[in-house]
Design an enzyme around this catalytic site. Sequence first.
Site, PDB file in Angstrom:
ATOM      1  N   GLU B  67       0.964  -1.331  -0.018  1.00 16.52           N
ATOM      2  CA  GLU B  67      -0.091   0.049   0.009  1.00 16.52           C
ATOM      3  C   GLU B  67       0.838   1.312   0.006  1.00 16.52           C
ATOM      4  O   GLU B  67       0.617   2.214  -0.761  1.00 16.52           O
ATOM      5  CB  GLU B  67      -1.056   0.124   1.235  1.00 16.52           C
ATOM      6  CG  GLU B  67      -2.297  -1.026   1.238  1.00 16.52           C
ATOM      7  CD  GLU B  67      -1.805  -2.441   1.533  1.00 16.52           C
ATOM      8  OE1 GLU B  67      -0.976  -2.643   1.634  1.00 16.52           O
ATOM      9  OE2 GLU B  67      -3.077  -3.332   1.426  1.00 16.52           O
ATOM     10  N   HIS B 136     -11.869  -4.519   9.192  1.00 15.22           N
ATOM     11  CA  HIS B 136     -12.448  -4.407   7.832  1.00 15.22           C
ATOM     12  C   HIS B 136     -13.769  -3.664   7.834  1.00 15.22           C
ATOM     13  O   HIS B 136     -14.634  -4.016   7.103  1.00 15.22           O
ATOM     14  CB  HIS B 136     -12.593  -5.824   7.097  1.00 15.22           C
ATOM     15  CG  HIS B 136     -11.419  -6.289   6.752  1.00 15.22           C
ATOM     16  ND1 HIS B 136     -10.440  -6.969   7.600  1.00 15.22           N
ATOM     17  CD2 HIS B 136     -10.806  -6.543   5.380  1.00 15.22           C
ATOM     18  CE1 HIS B 136      -9.402  -7.434   6.953  1.00 15.22           C
ATOM     19  NE2 HIS B 136      -9.594  -7.327   5.559  1.00 15.22           N
TER      20      HIS B 136
END
Lengths: 328, 335
Positions: B67, B136
């Site tokens: 990322e 999440h």
Amino acid sequence: MSSSVMVDSKQKKRLLEMLRRMLTIRRFEERVKKEFAATRVKGFVHLYIGEEAVAVGVCSNLTDADYVTSTHRGHGHCIAKGVDVKGMMAELYGRRTGTCKGKGGSMHIADVGLGMLGANGIVGAGAPIAVGAGLSSKYRKSGQVAVCFFSDGALNQGAVHEAMNIASIWKLPVIFVLENNQFAESTSVRYATSVKDPSVRGESYSMPSVRVDGMDVLAVSQAAAEAVARARKGEGPSFIVCDTYRYMGHFEGDDQTYRTKEDVDVYRNNDPITKLRKKMAEDGSLTEKEFEELDASVLKEIEESVVYADSSEWPAPSEVLDDVYTSR
Amino acid sequence: MQQVDQQQRNLTFLQAITEALSQEMERDKSIVVMGEDVRIWGGVFGRFKGFREKFGDDRVLDTPISEAGFVGAGVGAAATGLRPVVDLMFVDFFGVAGDQIVNQAAKMKYMFGGKAKIPLVIITMIGGGLSAAAQHSECLYSVFAHIPGIKCVVPSTAYDAKGLLTTALRQDDPVMFFEHKFLHSSTEGRPVPKESYAIQFGKADIKREGTDVTIVGLARTVHQSLEAAQELQTQGISAEVLDLRTIVPMDEQAILDSVKKTGRLVVVDEDYPRCNIATDVAALVASKGFNYLDSPIGIVSSLDTPPPFSPVLEEAFLPSVEKIVQSAKAAVHRT
């Protein structure tokens, strides 16, 4: 005129330009040191003295259109890339006429128009940005290359590893240049890095990797020439390890308890500017007088930059709100 | 106008986002998409499905799970002439790439004296309701609203999502586009015109008019607030539901105007309760619209815990229609 004389004259011009740039960095930084001590330059300042051959050797192969990402020690990269020293000094003074209108200062000095994508206060952060610039060049088929300057402190940053891997799998025109100046702040590279020879870090990302004497501008320039040529031909990234040294502390005010004066002297006796000057004197391409004239003209340019900075207006307080967004 | 109406469809939220991206990529060759699993899967929930075939490998880039590396590459590409759309799958992953968003993308223009532009769009999924648990399910848009230099889009409907994403791709600042995953299959709201259209940032939308209490929401909480408003109506309370749509910039005037009309305010924010958008809106009204208020401001947020897994616990954790109804009734009855 014979062709060999023509080549010599071209070579002399090239060497002279490298010498001038290195000397400009040296004199600029020496002056910044004074200006900082006199509190006319505020904030945090990291000087590039001793490492001039790296920035100048690499950038001698670049055009204005090519990109560089820099570090918190970024003044040298700016000057090597051709950024105007008046604007730079005004920036360090925090003035409106600075390259960043007084918004960036030493740690964020930049000139995007000249491909200088910024000094950076975050160690290793320039690497992914250089990859993005390389991606952009490749996509636009512009032939531009991106150089990522980083130091041994960044060698152990995840972002640098991610960036090297992505540059490799996407075969991007990026040159990773490690300024191995031996210390991450006070921490020795020998302590902090798991490998003895940092160039294996490049090899592990499948890119051609070389290690050169970073105190020798010609060695750096030669290695960079090969890497830049490879990048422009679409052959992907390269890694150049330049062994070098910073003569000053990590920042102005650093007590440097992690090394001795003798340690520094070893490198001072191997000074990149003296080395090039000597070489040019030996091959007859630079007389003592010519060097003195060059130095005088560089000192004059730096003096003028200080006068310019000092006489420039401060930004208006209302300008604090400008340039956060392109449009609100 | 008649012709336009004939082309309106009930697209899902996700389809509307895909359509906006696709239309803008056809229009602007500088847009490239990058992220994990975008080529073959079209992203984990298929947002970019078919893009590889349509736009080619050089515009649809699969990234390693790096990322910091690929968000940073997006920043560098944006600074040098491209208009990257970076898929940061779930916002919970932002910490891995945080420096590139917060220290680089958000600050470059300012640090460089305005001489850089970073037209970067980061799309990321937010929100709970799917038992996706602590890593999440977060919203975290308040974190980015806190940082000067990043625009933050938090759409609630397919219509808004398409128009706001189109705007994101036509302006020159970094944008975080928060996509609530609970809304992916939602077809609520206005039908979606086929041709592209842009919705200006910083314009809140009154999703339901009312006179007794203003309920400010964003993303999924807009739908919960609309349900609550229906329930409140059966109890004789007329609620106005204001959808912020973007939180940077935020439409302060629309909030103040609505509270001026109703005299009461409930803010519903799925983000954690400390330093969130609800406290921000409450502070706005307390400082600039205190005289409009007839009762204390009600706040409905998630609880001050990580998102739990068990559906029973998650329900207790999240804002709900019932919690909104209770808060609105309290605001009205405390008058």
